[in-house]
Design a protein around this motif. Sequence first.
Motif, PDB file in Angstrom:
ATOM      1  N   SER A  42       0.654  -1.504  -0.046  1.00  0.00           N
ATOM      2  CA  SER A  42       0.369  -0.069   0.250  1.00  0.00           C
ATOM      3  C   SER A  42       0.826   1.139   0.128  1.00  0.00           C
ATOM      4  CB  SER A  42      -0.758   0.188   1.271  1.00  0.00           C
ATOM      5  OG  SER A  42      -1.712   1.448   1.360  1.00  0.00           O
ATOM      6  N   ASN A  43       0.312   1.853  -0.932  1.00  0.00           N
ATOM      7  CA  ASN A  43       1.357   3.578  -0.989  1.00  0.00           C
ATOM      8  C   ASN A  43       3.100   3.009  -1.007  1.00  0.00           C
ATOM      9  OD1 ASN A  43      -0.800   4.982  -1.050  1.00  0.00           O
ATOM     10  ND2 ASN A  43      -1.250   5.007   1.391  1.00  0.00           N
ATOM     11  N   ALA A 125      -6.155  -1.022   6.120  1.00  0.00           N
ATOM     12  CA  ALA A 125      -7.426  -1.259   5.689  1.00  0.00           C
ATOM     13  C   ALA A 125      -6.985  -2.344   4.328  1.00  0.00           C
ATOM     14  CB  ALA A 125      -7.714   0.622   4.831  1.00  0.00           C
ATOM     15  N   MET A 126      -5.763  -1.973   3.138  1.00  0.00           N
ATOM     16  CA  MET A 126      -5.385  -2.762   1.831  1.00  0.00           C
ATOM     17  C   MET A 126      -5.559  -3.989   3.153  1.00  0.00           C
ATOM     18  SD  MET A 126      -6.619  -0.737  -0.691  1.00  0.00           S
ATOM     19  CE  MET A 126      -7.852   0.113   1.055  1.00  0.00           C
ATOM     20  N   GLN A 130      -6.434  -7.291   1.493  1.00  0.00           N
ATOM     21  CA  GLN A 130      -6.428  -8.317   1.088  1.00  0.00           C
ATOM     22  C   GLN A 130      -6.332  -9.623   1.894  1.00  0.00           C
ATOM     23  OE1 GLN A 130      -3.575  -8.456  -1.448  1.00  0.00           O
ATOM     24  NE2 GLN A 130      -4.344 -10.842  -1.487  1.00  0.00           N
ATOM     25  N   LEU A 131      -6.885  -9.157   3.703  1.00  0.00           N
ATOM     26  CA  LEU A 131      -7.284 -10.574   4.502  1.00  0.00           C
ATOM     27  C   LEU A 131      -8.404 -11.369   3.627  1.00  0.00           C
ATOM     28  CD1 LEU A 131      -7.143 -12.919   5.886  1.00  0.00           C
ATOM     29  CD2 LEU A 131      -7.729 -11.118   7.260  1.00  0.00           C
ATOM     30  N   ALA A 158     -11.871  -0.866   9.145  1.00  0.00           N
ATOM     31  CA  ALA A 158     -12.276  -2.109   8.611  1.00  0.00           C
ATOM     32  C   ALA A 158     -14.354  -1.370   8.035  1.00  0.00           C
ATOM     33  CB  ALA A 158     -13.716  -2.964   9.739  1.00  0.00           C
ATOM     34  N   ARG A 159     -13.978  -0.546   7.901  1.00  0.00           N
ATOM     35  CA  ARG A 159     -15.346   0.398   7.544  1.00  0.00           C
ATOM     36  C   ARG A 159     -15.004   1.170   6.113  1.00  0.00           C
ATOM     37  NH1 ARG A 159     -18.013   5.329   9.294  1.00  0.00           N
ATOM     38  NH2 ARG A 159     -19.680   6.496   7.139  1.00  0.00           N
ATOM     39  N   TYR A 160     -13.357   1.131   6.332  1.00  0.00           N
ATOM     40  CA  TYR A 160     -12.556   2.508   5.502  1.00  0.00           C
ATOM     41  C   TYR A 160     -12.280   0.339   4.782  1.00  0.00           C
ATOM     42  CZ  TYR A 160      -9.696   4.174   2.525  1.00  0.00           C
ATOM     43  OH  TYR A 160      -8.786   5.321   1.595  1.00  0.00           O
ATOM     44  N   ALA A 161     -11.957  -0.201   4.332  1.00  0.00           N
ATOM     45  CA  ALA A 161     -12.281  -1.318   3.495  1.00  0.00           C
ATOM     46  C   ALA A 161     -13.219  -1.979   3.243  1.00  0.00           C
ATOM     47  CB  ALA A 161     -11.125  -2.438   4.755  1.00  0.00           C
TER      48      ALA A 161
END
Length: 168
Positions: A42-43, A125-126, A130-131, A158-161
Amino acid sequence: ILIIFLCNSFYGFSQTTTLSTFIWGIDSNYSTRQINTVSTTSNGKTISGKYLTILGKNHSTIIKPYIIVEGIDFANSQYFQQHIDLFNNSATNLSNALIYNLYNNGYDVVILDFDNSTIKIQDNAMLLVQLLKDIYTNNSLSEDNYVVMGYSMGGLVARYALTWMDYN
């Protein structure tokens, strides 16, 4: 996907780096427990973590996942036993022991523990994304068969993901 947000604090918990086999109400002879790793990029950075799977009663693979996302861990020293103690072993009776009840109701509990929970929420979140992809791919599940619960910062992760997954 059902998402549940909880807020709690870990102040005062003792730290450990080993997994005890004790989960109140669940005999280790009858439940499969496994620790795996997950990672993503991520980034431009590698983001990693571990997850504990406690398969539901009479399950040999993940069928009905209930994913618990850890909250903030400033010292990155909490481990699975603290999460189990928070949601199960601290209950005053088994009817209030979340993991025990999930196990008996056919849920496969998956607890995500970040290697570094103090990085950007978006990056962790990333890792959750993936999980979720790994669980979906490795277990031939339908996309609507998940429950994701995050407590404290884990709720934000969780909300962002899940929002990110809706749009990407």
